[in-house]
Scaffold this motif. Sequence first.
Motif, PDB file in Angstrom:
ATOM      1  N   UNK A  38       0.838  -1.219   0.000  1.00 25.69           N
ATOM      2  CA  UNK A  38       0.000   0.000   0.000  1.00 25.69           C
ATOM      3  C   UNK A  38       0.861   1.252   0.000  1.00 25.69           C
ATOM      4  N   UNK A  39       1.921   1.195   0.807  1.00 18.30           N
ATOM      5  CA  UNK A  39       2.815   2.360   0.857  1.00 18.30           C
ATOM      6  C   UNK A  39       3.412   2.618  -0.525  1.00 18.30           C
ATOM      7  N   UNK A  40       3.884   1.561  -1.167  1.00 19.15           N
ATOM      8  CA  UNK A  40       4.486   1.715  -2.498  1.00 19.15           C
ATOM      9  C   UNK A  40       3.483   2.299  -3.497  1.00 19.15           C
ATOM     10  N   UNK A  41       2.289   1.714  -3.510  1.00 17.08           N
ATOM     11  CA  UNK A  41       1.284   2.194  -4.471  1.00 17.08           C
ATOM     12  C   UNK A  41       0.944   3.667  -4.222  1.00 17.08           C
ATOM     13  N   UNK A  42       0.767   4.007  -2.950  1.00 12.32           N
ATOM     14  CA  UNK A  42       0.400   5.406  -2.626  1.00 12.32           C
ATOM     15  C   UNK A  42       1.525   6.364  -3.000  1.00 12.32           C
ATOM     16  N   UNK A  43       2.747   5.982  -2.640  1.00 12.06           N
ATOM     17  CA  UNK A  43       3.874   6.885  -2.888  1.00 12.06           C
ATOM     18  C   UNK A  43       4.130   7.037  -4.384  1.00 12.06           C
ATOM     19  N   UNK A  44       4.179   5.916  -5.101  1.00 16.31           N
ATOM     20  CA  UNK A  44       4.540   5.975  -6.524  1.00 16.31           C
ATOM     21  C   UNK A  44       3.421   6.561  -7.381  1.00 16.31           C
ATOM     22  N   UNK A  45       2.192   6.168  -7.083  1.00 13.91           N
ATOM     23  CA  UNK A  45       1.100   6.601  -7.962  1.00 13.91           C
ATOM     24  C   UNK A  45       0.636   8.029  -7.692  1.00 13.91           C
ATOM     25  N   UNK A  46       0.566   8.418  -6.454  1.00 16.11           N
ATOM     26  CA  UNK A  46      -0.044   9.709  -6.182  1.00 16.11           C
ATOM     27  C   UNK A  46       0.791  10.652  -5.334  1.00 16.11           C
ATOM     28  N   UNK A  47       1.339  10.122  -4.232  1.00 16.91           N
ATOM     29  CA  UNK A  47       1.997  11.065  -3.338  1.00 16.91           C
ATOM     30  C   UNK A  47       3.179  11.772  -4.016  1.00 16.91           C
ATOM     31  N   UNK A  48       4.138  11.013  -4.511  1.00 16.08           N
ATOM     32  CA  UNK A  48       5.338  11.667  -5.070  1.00 16.08           C
ATOM     33  C   UNK A  48       5.038  12.489  -6.324  1.00 16.08           C
ATOM     34  N   UNK A  49       4.353  11.927  -7.330  1.00 14.01           N
ATOM     35  CA  UNK A  49       4.148  12.759  -8.531  1.00 14.01           C
ATOM     36  C   UNK A  49       3.176  13.915  -8.326  1.00 14.01           C
ATOM     37  N   UNK A  50       2.089  13.700  -7.612  1.00  9.74           N
ATOM     38  CA  UNK A  50       1.074  14.763  -7.545  1.00  9.74           C
ATOM     39  C   UNK A  50       1.255  15.669  -6.331  1.00  9.74           C
ATOM     40  N   UNK A  54       3.755   5.911 -15.897  1.00 11.50           N
ATOM     41  CA  UNK A  54       2.598   6.781 -15.656  1.00 11.50           C
ATOM     42  C   UNK A  54       2.982   7.941 -14.734  1.00 11.50           C
ATOM     43  N   UNK A  55       3.687   7.626 -13.654  1.00 11.35           N
ATOM     44  CA  UNK A  55       4.068   8.649 -12.676  1.00 11.35           C
ATOM     45  C   UNK A  55       4.994   9.689 -13.284  1.00 11.35           C
ATOM     46  N   UNK A  56       5.978   9.219 -14.025  1.00 11.23           N
ATOM     47  CA  UNK A  56       6.938  10.177 -14.582  1.00 11.23           C
ATOM     48  C   UNK A  56       6.339  10.991 -15.734  1.00 11.23           C
ATOM     49  N   UNK A  57       5.362  10.412 -16.414  1.00 11.44           N
ATOM     50  CA  UNK A  57       4.644  11.205 -17.429  1.00 11.44           C
ATOM     51  C   UNK A  57       3.947  12.375 -16.734  1.00 11.44           C
ATOM     52  N   UNK A 108      -4.632  12.366 -17.131  1.00 13.32           N
ATOM     53  CA  UNK A 108      -3.580  11.367 -17.391  1.00 13.32           C
ATOM     54  C   UNK A 108      -3.944  10.031 -16.738  1.00 13.32           C
ATOM     55  N   UNK A 109      -4.523  10.098 -15.541  1.00 15.17           N
ATOM     56  CA  UNK A 109      -4.936   8.866 -14.866  1.00 15.17           C
ATOM     57  C   UNK A 109      -5.974   8.131 -15.709  1.00 15.17           C
ATOM     58  N   UNK A 110      -6.919   8.896 -16.254  1.00 14.90           N
ATOM     59  CA  UNK A 110      -7.928   8.285 -17.116  1.00 14.90           C
ATOM     60  C   UNK A 110      -7.296   7.632 -18.344  1.00 14.90           C
ATOM     61  N   UNK A 111      -6.334   8.333 -18.921  1.00 16.31           N
ATOM     62  CA  UNK A 111      -5.672   7.810 -20.119  1.00 16.31           C
ATOM     63  C   UNK A 111      -4.917   6.514 -19.818  1.00 16.31           C
ATOM     64  N   UNK A 112      -4.277   6.437 -18.662  1.00 17.34           N
ATOM     65  CA  UNK A 112      -3.448   5.268 -18.346  1.00 17.34           C
ATOM     66  C   UNK A 112      -4.258   4.100 -17.777  1.00 17.34           C
ATOM     67  N   UNK A 113      -5.274   4.405 -16.984  1.00 17.03           N
ATOM     68  CA  UNK A 113      -5.969   3.325 -16.279  1.00 17.03           C
ATOM     69  C   UNK A 113      -7.211   2.819 -17.006  1.00 17.03           C
ATOM     70  N   UNK A 114      -7.741   3.579 -17.927  1.00 16.15           N
ATOM     71  CA  UNK A 114      -8.904   3.116 -18.689  1.00 16.15           C
ATOM     72  C   UNK A 114      -8.456   2.390 -19.939  1.00 16.15           C
ATOM     73  N   UNK A 115      -7.667   1.325 -19.751  1.00 14.13           N
ATOM     74  CA  UNK A 115      -7.133   0.618 -20.932  1.00 14.13           C
ATOM     75  C   UNK A 115      -8.039  -0.559 -21.290  1.00 14.13           C
TER      76      UNK A 115
END
Lengths: 252, 249
Positions: free
Chosen positions: B80-92, B190-193, B242-249
């Motif tokens: 959970x920590x990894x997902x939160x940090x990589x997906x939202x906390x650090x980039x956004x 996704x994060x770095x984009x 961007x989240x929509x573009x990456x996750x709505x595949x």
Amino acid sequence: MIEIKNISKAFDGRQIVKDVSFKFEKGKTNLIIGESGCGKTTIIKLMVGLHLPDEGDIIYDGQNFPKLSVKEQQEVRKQIGMTFQGGALFDSQTLEENVMFPLDMFTNLSRHEKLDRVNFCLDRVQLTGKNKLYPAELSGGMKKRAALARAIANNPRYLFCDEPNSGLDPKTAIVIDKLIHSITEEFGMTTIIITHDMNSVIEIGENIMFVHKGQNWWTGDKTQVLNTNNKELFDFVFASEYMKNLFLAGKK
Amino acid sequence: MAFQPINSIGKYFSLMFRVFSKPEKFSVYIRQIIFEINNLGISSLPIIAIISVFMGGIITIQAAFGFDNPMVPIYAVGYTTRESVILEFSPTIVCLILAGKVGSNIASEIGTMRISEQIDALEIMGINSAGYLIFPKIAGAVFIFPFLIAISMFLGLWGGYVMGISAGACSAYEYIFGIQAFFEPWKLYYSFTKVVVFAFIITSVSAYYGYYTHGGALEVGRSSTNAVVYSSILILMFSLIITNLFFNR
């Protein structure tokens, strides 16, 4: 030489400059004088292209500046040096970097050659050895001189000075006036100075345009300005009652 | 009045057109870009490091507290920590913080240059002031922000590791297993984009507000505030897109 022909400019429906024509001669200190808010700075900003005139021509040695392409205008601007009322020195750069800036941007001189030129310009404006000071460390007079050094760094053909001695004591003001005058003669530039300082007018006014209500109200030189019959100019020159009475008593 | 937003968008794109026109001298621009990498990026490192370590720790503790069900494996804390940090906390979230720090810095710097006629001085010298002042900031930020965010991700996960173990929420083995579990590399892409897009938004929007400042010190302050507010709103809007573009595949 720069010639302005029938230039006009309005902002939000308010006419600031109205049908002004004048010839600024090469190798002379050309003065634009007038009360605060009469349109002097607007005229100079129109001339250097910071504003576009609503009407009229601005001719730099045969080239009609407003009608040139952006690229051509930039080429003309590379031959312009300008000092602003507040100096407009780059705060984050030392005096040396400020003066070197136009050389960095537009020449392929070596670092050593650029430094030589910077030192020459600083020497010319009596700021020898102040290379490493920042604008915040300079006095008002030093800032004006530093701005002048930057303006002449790239050997401009045209020099514009917007109130170069405003806010300075009369002695320092005269030093700057004389400096501009001697630089103009030395390099054969077309120099245009905005001022409302009468000391400057009498000291270096070789070709003067008096602007009143946005119009070219009177033209002449420093000897004519004191003997004018033009009421508005006379009131401007002798704003102080004491000086006016003294002058009129002397005439009698 | 009704056309003001459209007018602003038009002015923004016209400014960007000038920003990306051919530079007068590449060597000067390169020097400026290196300066901005240090000014906008490296100098932001301390605040990013502090926030990332603490946020990583907080996320871990909250995750451990939430997963008291025996059916949920303990390594889920690390996951959970990894997902939160990589997906939202650090980039956004870190970019929102950078919008405050870097955005206000850019808007006030350029705004002050505008009101003190330094930009006019550049123009009169025949220099494209928009290109000279703004391009190095955009290029510097777009280059350095992904590195900052990578550091933020690492420190966030490290903060979680330290807090997870010291608070007794999980063992080192479980945490490390958790942060490696079910890892999908495209999520980093996704994060770095997002980071690259946010770096562009922060610098260009803040520069826009600074460049069109008129008046005095009060207006510089107003430009600075507008820069932070609009950068933040745009970051969240683009995060959603961007989240929509990456996750709505």
